[in-house]
Design a protein around this motif. Structure first.
Motif, PDB file in Angstrom:
ATOM      1  N   GLU A 168       0.836  -1.196   0.000  1.00  0.00           N
ATOM      2  CA  GLU A 168       0.000   0.000   0.000  1.00  0.00           C
ATOM      3  C   GLU A 168       0.869   1.244   0.000  1.00  0.00           C
ATOM      4  OE1 GLU A 168      -2.857   0.310   3.080  1.00  0.00           O
ATOM      5  OE2 GLU A 168      -3.837  -1.569   2.568  1.00  0.00           O
ATOM      6  N   TRP A 169       0.323   2.333  -0.507  1.00  0.00           N
ATOM      7  CA  TRP A 169       0.986   3.629  -0.430  1.00  0.00           C
ATOM      8  C   TRP A 169       0.806   4.193   0.970  1.00  0.00           C
ATOM      9  CZ3 TRP A 169       4.088   5.480  -4.092  1.00  0.00           C
ATOM     10  CH2 TRP A 169       3.959   5.016  -5.376  1.00  0.00           C
ATOM     11  N   VAL A 170       1.813   4.902   1.459  1.00  0.00           N
ATOM     12  CA  VAL A 170       1.699   5.590   2.738  1.00  0.00           C
ATOM     13  C   VAL A 170       1.081   6.952   2.457  1.00  0.00           C
ATOM     14  CG1 VAL A 170       2.955   6.555   4.691  1.00  0.00           C
ATOM     15  CG2 VAL A 170       3.684   4.397   3.701  1.00  0.00           C
ATOM     16  N   LEU A 171      -0.002   7.263   3.146  1.00  0.00           N
ATOM     17  CA  LEU A 171      -0.673   8.542   2.979  1.00  0.00           C
ATOM     18  C   LEU A 171      -0.196   9.533   4.027  1.00  0.00           C
ATOM     19  CD1 LEU A 171      -4.321   7.317   2.339  1.00  0.00           C
ATOM     20  CD2 LEU A 171      -2.547   7.852   0.666  1.00  0.00           C
ATOM     21  N   ARG A 196       5.803   9.390  -1.433  1.00  0.00           N
ATOM     22  CA  ARG A 196       6.628   8.606  -2.358  1.00  0.00           C
ATOM     23  C   ARG A 196       7.008   7.252  -1.781  1.00  0.00           C
ATOM     24  NH1 ARG A 196       9.878  13.936  -3.224  1.00  0.00           N
ATOM     25  NH2 ARG A 196       8.745  14.803  -4.973  1.00  0.00           N
ATOM     26  N   LEU A 197       6.345   6.832  -0.731  1.00  0.00           N
ATOM     27  CA  LEU A 197       6.718   5.636   0.000  1.00  0.00           C
ATOM     28  C   LEU A 197       5.614   4.590  -0.089  1.00  0.00           C
ATOM     29  CD1 LEU A 197       8.906   4.586   2.034  1.00  0.00           C
ATOM     30  CD2 LEU A 197       7.432   5.457   3.810  1.00  0.00           C
ATOM     31  N   ARG A 198       6.011   3.352  -0.392  1.00  0.00           N
ATOM     32  CA  ARG A 198       5.090   2.224  -0.360  1.00  0.00           C
ATOM     33  C   ARG A 198       5.592   1.246   0.687  1.00  0.00           C
ATOM     34  NH1 ARG A 198       3.841  -0.226  -6.081  1.00  0.00           N
ATOM     35  NH2 ARG A 198       5.986  -0.855  -5.825  1.00  0.00           N
ATOM     36  N   ILE A 199       4.669   0.590   1.389  1.00  0.00           N
ATOM     37  CA  ILE A 199       5.049  -0.377   2.411  1.00  0.00           C
ATOM     38  C   ILE A 199       4.343  -1.699   2.140  1.00  0.00           C
ATOM     39  CG2 ILE A 199       5.618   1.273   4.221  1.00  0.00           C
ATOM     40  CD1 ILE A 199       2.839   0.776   5.374  1.00  0.00           C
ATOM     41  N   ARG A 200       4.996  -2.779   2.566  1.00  0.00           N
ATOM     42  CA  ARG A 200       4.411  -4.117   2.488  1.00  0.00           C
ATOM     43  C   ARG A 200       3.782  -4.458   3.827  1.00  0.00           C
ATOM     44  NH1 ARG A 200       8.804  -8.131   0.087  1.00  0.00           N
ATOM     45  NH2 ARG A 200       8.635  -8.689   2.253  1.00  0.00           N
ATOM     46  N   SER A 201       3.013  -5.531   3.858  1.00  0.00           N
ATOM     47  CA  SER A 201       2.317  -5.903   5.089  1.00  0.00           C
ATOM     48  C   SER A 201       3.273  -6.364   6.185  1.00  0.00           C
ATOM     49  CB  SER A 201       1.283  -6.990   4.804  1.00  0.00           C
ATOM     50  OG  SER A 201       1.920  -8.120   4.242  1.00  0.00           O
ATOM     51  N   ASP A 202       4.500  -6.775   5.827  1.00  0.00           N
ATOM     52  CA  ASP A 202       5.462  -7.214   6.840  1.00  0.00           C
ATOM     53  C   ASP A 202       6.476  -6.120   7.193  1.00  0.00           C
ATOM     54  OD1 ASP A 202       6.735  -7.256   4.408  1.00  0.00           O
ATOM     55  OD2 ASP A 202       7.739  -9.170   4.723  1.00  0.00           O
ATOM     56  N   LEU A 224      -0.579   2.815  10.478  1.00  0.00           N
ATOM     57  CA  LEU A 224       0.265   3.985  10.661  1.00  0.00           C
ATOM     58  C   LEU A 224      -0.158   4.743  11.905  1.00  0.00           C
ATOM     59  CD1 LEU A 224       1.647   6.278   8.070  1.00  0.00           C
ATOM     60  CD2 LEU A 224       0.226   7.360   9.765  1.00  0.00           C
ATOM     61  N   SER A 225       0.804   5.114  12.740  1.00  0.00           N
ATOM     62  CA  SER A 225       0.517   5.949  13.896  1.00  0.00           C
ATOM     63  C   SER A 225       1.540   7.074  13.952  1.00  0.00           C
ATOM     64  CB  SER A 225       0.541   5.129  15.186  1.00  0.00           C
ATOM     65  OG  SER A 225       1.810   4.548  15.363  1.00  0.00           O
ATOM     66  N   ILE A 226       1.088   8.239  14.374  1.00  0.00           N
ATOM     67  CA  ILE A 226       1.954   9.416  14.454  1.00  0.00           C
ATOM     68  C   ILE A 226       2.687   9.384  15.781  1.00  0.00           C
ATOM     69  CG2 ILE A 226       2.020  11.926  14.476  1.00  0.00           C
ATOM     70  CD1 ILE A 226      -0.565  11.876  12.854  1.00  0.00           C
ATOM     71  N   VAL A 227       4.028   9.464  15.717  1.00  0.00           N
ATOM     72  CA  VAL A 227       4.838   9.475  16.921  1.00  0.00           C
ATOM     73  C   VAL A 227       4.905  10.895  17.457  1.00  0.00           C
ATOM     74  CG1 VAL A 227       7.132   9.070  17.861  1.00  0.00           C
ATOM     75  CG2 VAL A 227       6.185   7.495  16.190  1.00  0.00           C
ATOM     76  N   GLN A 228       5.212  11.843  16.572  1.00  0.00           N
ATOM     77  CA  GLN A 228       5.359  13.228  16.993  1.00  0.00           C
ATOM     78  C   GLN A 228       5.258  14.112  15.762  1.00  0.00           C
ATOM     79  OE1 GLN A 228       9.219  14.074  18.489  1.00  0.00           O
ATOM     80  NE2 GLN A 228       8.880  16.238  18.655  1.00  0.00           N
ATOM     81  N   GLU A 229       4.537  15.211  15.894  1.00  0.00           N
ATOM     82  CA  GLU A 229       4.514  16.208  14.839  1.00  0.00           C
ATOM     83  C   GLU A 229       5.458  17.328  15.244  1.00  0.00           C
ATOM     84  OE1 GLU A 229       0.783  17.665  13.553  1.00  0.00           O
ATOM     85  OE2 GLU A 229      -0.123  15.689  13.480  1.00  0.00           O
TER      86      GLU A 229
END
Length: 62
Positions: free
Chosen positions: A5-8, A17-23, A49-54
């Protein structure tokens, strides 16, 4: 076969510009969005996806 999936962007919701796999496991990853020009620290586990810090405006340099 792994699911990919693409990272939103958590700020504007557009594709980065980043894609991640399920693992894929990411911790404290600096995600940059080319559309809104924000950088956010994220963590990813099993496509969640979780936000660590903005970063605030004082620490972000341009």
């Amino acid at each position: 076969m792994s699911h990919i999936e693409w990272v939103l962007c958590p700020v504007c919701g557009s594709k980065t510009r980043l894609r991640i796999r399920s693992d894929t496991i990411l911790e404290n990853f600096p995600l940059f969005c080319p559309k809104c020009k924000h950088e956010t620290l994220i963590a990813v586990r099993q496509l969640n996806l979780s936000i660590v810090q903005e970063p605030d405006a004082k620490t972000q340099s341009r």
